[in-house]
Design an enzyme around this catalytic site. Structure first.
Site, mmCIF file in Angstrom:
data_model
loop_
_atom_site.group_PDB
_atom_site.id
_atom_site.type_symbol
_atom_site.label_atom_id
_atom_site.label_comp_id
_atom_site.label_asym_id
_atom_site.label_seq_id
_atom_site.Cartn_x
_atom_site.Cartn_y
_atom_site.Cartn_z
ATOM 1 C CE1 TYR A 124 5.900 -3.448 9.625
ATOM 2 C CE2 TYR A 124 5.075 -1.422 10.599
ATOM 3 C CZ TYR A 124 4.843 -2.637 9.990
ATOM 4 O OH TYR A 124 3.562 -3.028 9.752
ATOM 5 C CE1 TYR A 179 -1.143 0.570 6.788
ATOM 6 C CE2 TYR A 179 0.302 2.378 6.175
ATOM 7 C CZ TYR A 179 -0.569 1.370 5.816
ATOM 8 O OH TYR A 179 -0.871 1.184 4.495
ATOM 9 C CB CYS A 219 5.788 -5.432 30.865
ATOM 10 S SG CYS A 219 4.961 -4.548 32.175
ATOM 11 C CD GLU A 220 6.452 -7.156 24.569
ATOM 12 O OE1 GLU A 220 7.443 -7.382 23.845
ATOM 13 O OE2 GLU A 220 5.371 -7.733 24.455
ATOM 14 N N GLY A 228 1.857 2.575 -1.525
ATOM 15 C CA GLY A 228 3.252 2.504 -1.112
ATOM 16 C C GLY A 228 4.037 3.772 -1.351
ATOM 17 C CD GLU A 275 -4.568 -0.696 -4.547
ATOM 18 O OE1 GLU A 275 -3.584 -1.160 -3.926
ATOM 19 O OE2 GLU A 275 -5.401 -1.404 -5.087
ATOM 20 N N PRO A 276 -2.994 4.835 -2.325
ATOM 21 C CG PRO A 276 -2.952 7.150 -2.476
ATOM 22 C CD PRO A 276 -3.523 5.924 -3.119
ATOM 23 N NE ARG A 279 3.998 4.339 4.434
ATOM 24 C CZ ARG A 279 4.097 3.367 5.346
ATOM 25 N NH1 ARG A 279 4.399 3.663 6.584
ATOM 26 N NH2 ARG A 279 3.924 2.105 5.007
ATOM 27 N NE ARG A 283 4.547 2.777 10.282
ATOM 28 C CZ ARG A 283 5.709 3.261 9.912
ATOM 29 N NH1 ARG A 283 6.248 4.241 10.600
ATOM 30 N NH2 ARG A 283 6.324 2.798 8.856
HETATM 31 N N1 LLP Z 1 -2.504 -1.385 -1.569
HETATM 32 C C1 LLP Z 1 -2.228 -2.613 -1.096
HETATM 33 C C2 LLP Z 1 -2.616 -3.802 -1.848
HETATM 34 C C3 LLP Z 1 -1.564 -2.726 0.145
HETATM 35 O O1 LLP Z 1 -1.284 -3.937 0.622
HETATM 36 C C4 LLP Z 1 -1.195 -1.564 0.854
HETATM 37 C C5 LLP Z 1 -0.523 -1.655 2.135
HETATM 38 C C6 LLP Z 1 -1.521 -0.307 0.304
HETATM 39 C C7 LLP Z 1 -2.177 -0.265 -0.914
HETATM 40 C C8 LLP Z 1 -1.194 0.983 0.991
HETATM 41 O O2 LLP Z 1 0.164 1.150 1.249
HETATM 42 P P1 LLP Z 1 0.711 2.602 1.707
HETATM 43 O O3 LLP Z 1 0.429 3.565 0.585
HETATM 44 O O4 LLP Z 1 -0.038 3.006 2.921
HETATM 45 O O5 LLP Z 1 2.145 2.390 1.981
HETATM 46 N N2 LLP Z 1 1.884 -1.339 8.672
HETATM 47 C C9 LLP Z 1 2.931 -0.962 7.757
HETATM 48 C C10 LLP Z 1 2.411 -0.807 6.366
HETATM 49 C C11 LLP Z 1 1.746 -2.049 5.826
HETATM 50 C C12 LLP Z 1 1.172 -1.814 4.457
HETATM 51 C C13 LLP Z 1 0.372 -2.963 4.001
HETATM 52 N N3 LLP Z 1 -0.216 -2.756 2.706
HETATM 53 C C14 LLP Z 1 3.576 0.323 8.253
HETATM 54 O O6 LLP Z 1 3.189 0.833 9.297
HETATM 55 O O7 LLP Z 1 4.523 0.814 7.638
#
Ligand code: LLP
Length: 422
Positions: free
Chosen positions: A322, A379, A350-351, A244, A279-280, A282, A318
């Site tokens: 979002y 993503y 078509c949206e 995150g 756990e990154p 993004r 995205r």
């Molecule tokens: N760890 C767990 C348990 C997660 O559920 C996620 C993301 C991550 C790590 C990695 O998160 P990040 O570092 O990438 O933010 N589709 C959405 C994001 C959904 C994330 C779901 N879980 C978007 O495009 O913003």
């Protein structure tokens, strides 16, 4: 010219937008559009920042869901990453990429038996236990495999990280993890189960968190929980603070200061003998990728200006899902002083939700011009679909002056290859 600090690997040189040393227009001509282009150097730079922030012992587990291309998984594995998995399919991806699975953690609010069996056979580092039914299930599958199941309990610490509702996961009414009162019971059950080994705690608060504060609030609650009973500490070696880590999407201030987070978190973990896991997704890959599209036409409707492009919500969902904003720039650098007016960049689907950007200040655009949607590496492709029977895009990985196709554009026949009675 650098577009903004978060995309330093995409910049104009001699009026042309380049990814590292490669001209994006040439890639578009060679491979067609829509096209995802990734910078290897950008991934390397972010990985180095994480390693520096969290130290040599930390497990940096790349969230496969953010970009599962096999070449990307190999690159991250070469850099020293482990992996954060949420499905058996993602484990199969690691195996198809030929990367080690021993450093993988497997989260997921609901896991199926086959997924656990395969992950046990792959001897992954940790299963993140999120729901009470998993205690009996994991014990039974551990007994069946004749091996211990190493667990981290995912705690729901009720910290609201203030992010978009769809990607917030750490509030008490979210479906993820165990509230502390339930976790207290679960930990006792784990201690009594012959094939389960409690090795750590896991928290993931959600995505796009831009300050260390929520991570530290969560850690404080976990440490308090651990202090509550000896059984909550026995065998515990890891603290997984989740992913995150925020990135800017054009706002340089949006990047989480991972070094500051590391500085605040590591001493607290070291004092308890805990090794960090992060756990990154993004943070490692978003700014490393761009989606290149071509303008099919320009349109003015009731005073609103549209650039109609060949990339669409099925390629990058995205903005539609979002309300996310991605910087969008033309591949040909506009001359100094070129007039820019508000423009909606929309696709052919078509949206009305099919937009890549709205009311962006863009110079005049005409049929045949090309654009790059920046910060699209996470993503982007991984959430793409065949909606409107559109083939999913090709993907290219750039390394210095070299570009390598890492996924060919789908053939039309790929789209119906699984349909029967053809
Ligand atoms: N760890 C767990 C348990 C997660 O559920 C996620 C993301 C991550 C790590 C990695 O998160 P990040 O570092 O990438 O933010 N589709 C959405 C994001 C959904 C994330 C779901 N879980 C978007 O495009 O913003």
């Amino acid at each position: 010219m650098t577009l903004h600090p978060a995309t330093e690997h995409f910049r104009y040189r001699s009026g042309a937008l380049q990814c590292e040393g490669v001209d994006l227009d040439q890639l578009a001509q060679r491979y067609g559009t829509p096209l995802y282009v990734y910078s290897r150097a950008a991934v390397e730079q972010r990985f180095a920042a994480l390693r520096h922030a969290f130290g040599p012992e930390a497990s940096i587990c790349f969230a496969v869901k953010s970009n599962g291309n096999l070449s990307m998984l190999r690159l991250l594995s070469e850099l020293g990453a482990g992996f954060d998995l949420v499905s058996g399919g993602e484990l199969r991806r690691l195996q198809a990429a030929g990367v080690p699975t021993a450093g993988a953690v497997f989260a997921g609010v609901a896991k199926a038996d086959w997924e656990v069996r395969e992950a046990l056979a792959a001897d992954i580092l940790l299963f993140n236990l999120e729901s009470e039914y998993e205690v009996d299930m994991l014990e039974a599958l551990g007994a069946e495999a004749g091996r211990p199941v190493r667990l981290a309990v995912r705690l729901n610490v009720d910290v609201d990280a203030g992010t978009h509702d769809y990607i917030a996961t750490g509030r008490k009414h979210d479906k993820f993890g165990l509230t502390l009162d339930r976790a207290a019971v679960v930990v006792e059950r784990i201690a009594a189960a012959p094939h389960l080994e409690l090795r750590g705690y896991h928290v993931h608060l959600g995505s796009l968190i831009r300050t260390p504060g929520p991570y530290l609030a969560a850690l404080e609650r976990v440490l308090e929980f651990m202090d509550g009973a000896a059984v909550r500490r026995e065998g515990v070696r890891y603290y997984d603070c989740g992913g995150g880590f925020g990135t800017g999407y054009g706002d340089p201030g949006g990047l989480l200061d991972v070094a500051a987070l590391g500085r605040a978190m590591l001493p607290l973990l070291a004092a308890r003998g805990l090794t960090p896991i992060v756990e990154p997704g993004r943070y490692l890959i978003a700014d490393a990728g761009a989606l290149v599209g071509e303008v099919l036409g320009a349109k003015l409707s009731a005073g609103r200006r549209f650039a109609l492009v060949d990339a669409a919500m099925n390629d990058l969902i995205r903005p539609a899902l979002y309300g996310a904003t991605h910087p969008i720039v033309p591949l040909r650098e506009p001359p100094d002083g070129a007039a820019r007016t508000p423009c909606d960049v929309v696709g052919p689907v078509c949206e009305s939700a099919d937009f890549l950007g709205r009311q962006l200040a863009l110079p005049e655009l005409a049929r045949g011009d090309r654009l790059a949607v920046l910060a699209a590496g996470a993503y982007g492709f991984s959430m793409s679909s065949n909606y409107n029977s559109r083939r999913r895009p090709a993907e290219v990985l750039v390394h210095g002056a070299e570009a390598r196709l890492i996924r060919r554009r789908e053939d039309f026949a790929d789209m119906w290859s699984q349909e029967i009675d053809r």
